[in-house]
Each structure stands twice: as C-alpha cells, then as structure tokens.
Scaffold this motif. Structure first.
Motif, PDB file in Angstrom:
ATOM      1  N   ARG A 263      -1.592  -0.827  -3.827  1.00  0.00           N
ATOM      2  CA  ARG A 263      -2.855  -0.133  -3.590  1.00  0.00           C
ATOM      3  C   ARG A 263      -2.546   1.294  -3.142  1.00  0.00           C
ATOM      4  O   ARG A 263      -2.093   1.519  -2.019  1.00  0.00           O
ATOM      5  N   VAL A 264      -2.754   2.246  -4.047  1.00  0.00           N
ATOM      6  CA  VAL A 264      -2.514   3.654  -3.730  1.00  0.00           C
ATOM      7  C   VAL A 264      -3.772   4.218  -3.072  1.00  0.00           C
ATOM      8  O   VAL A 264      -4.864   4.171  -3.649  1.00  0.00           O
ATOM      9  N   THR A 265      -3.613   4.727  -1.851  1.00  0.00           N
ATOM     10  CA  THR A 265      -4.751   5.163  -1.053  1.00  0.00           C
ATOM     11  C   THR A 265      -4.695   6.668  -0.829  1.00  0.00           C
ATOM     12  O   THR A 265      -3.846   7.153  -0.069  1.00  0.00           O
ATOM     13  N   PRO A 266      -5.566   7.438  -1.479  1.00  0.00           N
ATOM     14  CA  PRO A 266      -5.586   8.883  -1.231  1.00  0.00           C
ATOM     15  C   PRO A 266      -5.986   9.178   0.216  1.00  0.00           C
ATOM     16  O   PRO A 266      -6.928   8.589   0.757  1.00  0.00           O
ATOM     17  N   LEU A 267      -5.251  10.067   0.856  1.00  0.00           N
ATOM     18  CA  LEU A 267      -5.559  10.479   2.222  1.00  0.00           C
ATOM     19  C   LEU A 267      -6.481  11.681   2.183  1.00  0.00           C
ATOM     20  O   LEU A 267      -6.321  12.583   1.348  1.00  0.00           O
ATOM     21  N   GLN A 268      -7.458  11.690   3.074  1.00  0.00           N
ATOM     22  CA  GLN A 268      -8.409  12.799   3.135  1.00  0.00           C
ATOM     23  C   GLN A 268      -7.921  13.816   4.165  1.00  0.00           C
ATOM     24  O   GLN A 268      -7.958  13.576   5.363  1.00  0.00           O
ATOM     25  N   VAL A 269      -7.424  14.948   3.667  1.00  0.00           N
ATOM     26  CA  VAL A 269      -6.899  16.000   4.536  1.00  0.00           C
ATOM     27  C   VAL A 269      -7.567  17.313   4.157  1.00  0.00           C
ATOM     28  O   VAL A 269      -7.585  17.675   2.974  1.00  0.00           O
ATOM     29  N   PRO A 270      -8.133  18.051   5.115  1.00  0.00           N
ATOM     30  CA  PRO A 270      -8.740  19.352   4.800  1.00  0.00           C
ATOM     31  C   PRO A 270      -7.741  20.272   4.107  1.00  0.00           C
ATOM     32  O   PRO A 270      -6.542  20.239   4.406  1.00  0.00           O
TER      33      PRO A 270
ATOM     34  N   GLY B  80      -6.937  21.044  -5.144  1.00  0.00           N
ATOM     35  CA  GLY B  80      -7.505  21.014  -6.482  1.00  0.00           C
ATOM     36  C   GLY B  80      -6.746  20.157  -7.465  1.00  0.00           C
ATOM     37  O   GLY B  80      -7.238  19.912  -8.574  1.00  0.00           O
ATOM     38  N   LEU B  81      -5.556  19.680  -7.091  1.00  0.00           N
ATOM     39  CA  LEU B  81      -4.778  18.826  -7.981  1.00  0.00           C
ATOM     40  C   LEU B  81      -4.988  17.358  -7.618  1.00  0.00           C
ATOM     41  O   LEU B  81      -5.355  17.036  -6.489  1.00  0.00           O
ATOM     42  N   PRO B  82      -4.778  16.458  -8.579  1.00  0.00           N
ATOM     43  CA  PRO B  82      -4.977  15.029  -8.274  1.00  0.00           C
ATOM     44  C   PRO B  82      -3.917  14.528  -7.296  1.00  0.00           C
ATOM     45  O   PRO B  82      -2.791  15.030  -7.260  1.00  0.00           O
ATOM     46  N   PRO B  83      -4.271  13.526  -6.474  1.00  0.00           N
ATOM     47  CA  PRO B  83      -3.304  12.989  -5.511  1.00  0.00           C
ATOM     48  C   PRO B  83      -2.140  12.277  -6.188  1.00  0.00           C
ATOM     49  O   PRO B  83      -2.300  11.686  -7.265  1.00  0.00           O
ATOM     50  N   GLU B  84      -0.984  12.349  -5.547  1.00  0.00           N
ATOM     51  CA  GLU B  84       0.218  11.673  -6.022  1.00  0.00           C
ATOM     52  C   GLU B  84       0.784  10.813  -4.897  1.00  0.00           C
ATOM     53  O   GLU B  84       0.728  11.201  -3.728  1.00  0.00           O
ATOM     54  N   PRO B  85       1.352   9.639  -5.229  1.00  0.00           N
ATOM     55  CA  PRO B  85       1.976   8.815  -4.185  1.00  0.00           C
ATOM     56  C   PRO B  85       3.101   9.576  -3.490  1.00  0.00           C
ATOM     57  O   PRO B  85       3.834  10.347  -4.123  1.00  0.00           O
TER      58      PRO B  85
ATOM     59  N   THR C 138       0.847  -1.187   0.000  1.00  0.00           N
ATOM     60  CA  THR C 138       0.000   0.000   0.000  1.00  0.00           C
ATOM     61  C   THR C 138       0.887   1.242   0.000  1.00  0.00           C
ATOM     62  O   THR C 138       2.045   1.206   0.434  1.00  0.00           O
ATOM     63  N   CYS C 139       0.335   2.318  -0.490  1.00  0.00           N
ATOM     64  CA  CYS C 139       1.069   3.582  -0.546  1.00  0.00           C
ATOM     65  C   CYS C 139       0.081   4.732  -0.412  1.00  0.00           C
ATOM     66  O   CYS C 139      -0.953   4.749  -1.083  1.00  0.00           O
ATOM     67  N   PRO C 140       0.357   5.704   0.459  1.00  0.00           N
ATOM     68  CA  PRO C 140      -0.542   6.853   0.578  1.00  0.00           C
ATOM     69  C   PRO C 140      -0.350   7.823  -0.580  1.00  0.00           C
ATOM     70  O   PRO C 140       0.677   7.796  -1.280  1.00  0.00           O
ATOM     71  N   ALA C 141      -1.331   8.660  -0.779  1.00  0.00           N
ATOM     72  CA  ALA C 141      -1.251   9.679  -1.828  1.00  0.00           C
ATOM     73  C   ALA C 141      -1.882  10.974  -1.315  1.00  0.00           C
ATOM     74  O   ALA C 141      -2.851  10.945  -0.557  1.00  0.00           O
ATOM     75  N   LEU C 142      -1.300  12.075  -1.726  1.00  0.00           N
ATOM     76  CA  LEU C 142      -1.816  13.402  -1.393  1.00  0.00           C
ATOM     77  C   LEU C 142      -1.692  14.297  -2.625  1.00  0.00           C
ATOM     78  O   LEU C 142      -0.745  14.154  -3.402  1.00  0.00           O
TER      79      LEU C 142
END
Length: 315
Positions: free
Chosen positions: A81-88, A42-47, A33-37
């Motif tokens: 599995r790239v998992t986008p993190l939800q950050v305000p 407004g930009l797409p998440p990146e690992p 697994t790998c996080p993404a931000l």
C-alpha cells in the motif's frame, strides 16, 4: 521506568521473500506499506524511505522493513500500500531531505549486514525518560509524534506514537530508542501462537562488554544481572541481554554474530512451544533447542538474526 520492548526492526533486502519466510515461521503479517513523496512540487509522488510490515502482539511488534530507493517500487510486493504523504510545497525539500537521510542510515545498516538493526523500548513516561537521559548525558533527538498503522480485531487503524531516538554516533549496534503506544494487536492470531516480544540479544566483543554494560545501564536506568559473559537487564515484561560471541555460542549453540556489535537474536513468547516446534518442522524450517529449553531458528535460515521461541510464562 522502562517496562518492555516496543519493537525490534529486521532490515531485509527483499521484503517479499522475508514475508514469505515469516509466514513459514508462523507469523501473520498485513500487506506492507510504503510512503511516497513527489520529487518536486507538481510532480506525481514516488515511493521512498522504507517499506515495512509488522508482526503485531498485544503490546509490541516485530518490524520487517526494506530500503526503498530509485526504481525500488517494482521490487516491492504486489500488495504494498503506497501512501502519498501530504507535505506543504514550501516544506517539501526539507522533509524529503530528512527522509533521504534516514533512508541512507538504513541502507548503510543493510550494507553492513542483513538482520536486526533496531531496538525500541517502552517507557512508562517518555517525557520523564527524555529528561533522565539528558541528565545522564545521553544524547537524543527529543520526543516526536508520528502516525503508524496498527492491526486490531476490527482491522487496520492509524494510531499516534510518541518516540525518541538516541544519537546514533554513540550507538554502533544500530538504532536504539523509546516509544509509547505500540497499539493493542489483540486481534491478531499467529499460527505459531506468538503473543509477545520478550527479549533482544546484543552481541559485543568481549573487550567491549564493560562499556556496553555501562551504556545500557544508562539507557535502561537499572543495573544488569551478571552471569559469566552475559549481562541481563530485566524489565517488567521482557529482557535486554548483552553477550559476547563465546556467550552467544553457549546461549544458542552454533550461532555467530553477523558483525560486532550486532543484535544477534530476539525472542517471542508462544502459547504452546511444542506446537510451535511442530509448525516450524512441518514448514521445513531448521529449528534447534537451546540449553535453556527454548527453540530457535538460526540466523543463517532467518535472514541474519536468530529467532527464539519461548514458552509463555503466566504472570
């Protein structure tokens, strides 16, 4: 009270190649697994950060991880599995900065050598451990809570883990900390029969052994058993061993530390040592016997850390 090893972290340059090696060693690993931000709102998440996978046991695990930097997504295994993190949005810059700082630490460790750089211990009460460390003058970052994936008989689930890490400025061998809730891992069957993580071996220069012993007495809240150039801290279900280069060569013939200080080896308990040995040899993995009767794969063949296989002893 520190009761066991929570996990060790093996930092590698090529996660796919490391996973192939661990499969030959007889470990079952889930897809990494790998996080993404997003780099900005407004930009797409990146690992980013670290991609990892785990060899799970009922109360512990071995972590395989690699640094993820610019362009690294193309070098990750295809089933990652790239998992986008939800950050305000208002917290994104600070959060991303914190992740990048941790990534820089891992990158520095990897530049030092490929191998084991992380040791996490299991306390029976992490809040009491935090207080004891503080009272003993051991600096740390406090107790935090995070979510991690755990492999169980019913599949992968997310489990909360409470952890604290020691201030790295006083821990030259790598990242050392404490964590609770390793997850059960009870449904994971490893072809090599591994069922537990039972020892971490830290190699230090001979003149640094007394200071390292004093540090780990404070980290573990107990004295060590002394045997020549070896210091052994007995936990309820595992050991932490401090040893000099000469002692390491006696413990695991032919082994030399990749640097000083360094986590030079770790040990797993297996249900049937003879069967584990046959599996390793059938996979054309170099395997040697230690004077104590354990089997080990030398660090030169295991990406910088010797991996010891030990017969399970019924408790």
């Amino acid at each position: 009270m520190i009761t066991a090893l929570h996990h060790v972290g093996h930092v590698v340059r090529d996660l796919g190649a490391a996973m192939d090696l661990y499969a030959r060693l007889g470990f079952s690993l889930p897809p990494p697994t790998c996080p993404a931000l997003p780099p900005a709102d407004g930009l797409p998440p990146e690992p980013l950060g670290a991609a990892n996978t785990h060899a799970h046991f009922p109360g512990a695990f071995v972590e395989l991880l690699t640094v993820v930097g610019e362009g690294a997504a193309t070098r990750l295994p295809g089933d990652t599995r790239v998992t986008p993190l939800q950050v305000p949005a208002d917290r994104l810059p600070a959060f991303r900065s914190a992740v990048e700082a941790t990534t820089a630490d891992l990158a520095a460790a990897l530049a030092r050598f490929e191998g084991a750089h992380i040791l996490m211990l299991t306390p029976d009460d992490i809040d009491a451990t935090a207080a004891r460390l503080r009272a003993d003058g051991v600096a740390h970052g406090g107790v935090h809570t995070a979510q991690r994936s755990v492999e169980t008989a019913g599949g992968t689930r997310t489990s909360p883990v409470r952890f604290l890490e020691l201030d790295g400025t006083g821990v030259p061998e790598g990242r050392v900390g404490y964590a609770q809730n390793a997850g059960d891992g009870a449904g994971v069957a490893h072809p090599n029969g591994a069922v537990d993580l039972v020892e971490s071996v830290l190699c230090v220069a001979a003149h640094d052994l007394p200071a390292a012993e004093r540090r780990y007495e404070r980290y573990l809240g107990r004295p060590a058993r002394r045997d020549g150039e070896r210091r052994t801290f007995d936990l309820a279900a595992a050991q932490v061993t401090l040893i000099t280069p000469a002692g390491l060569a006696d413990l695991l013939p032919g082994e030399r530390p990749p640097a000083l200080p360094a986590f030079a080896a770790y040990a797993v308990a297996v249900r049937d040592l003879a069967a584990a040995g046959r599996l390793l040899r059938d996979a054309d993995v170099p395997v040697w016997e230690s004077p104590a009767g354990d089997l080990f794969v030398p660090a030169a063949a295991a990406l910088g850390v010797a991996i010891v296989f030990r017969q399970l002893v019924s408790r």
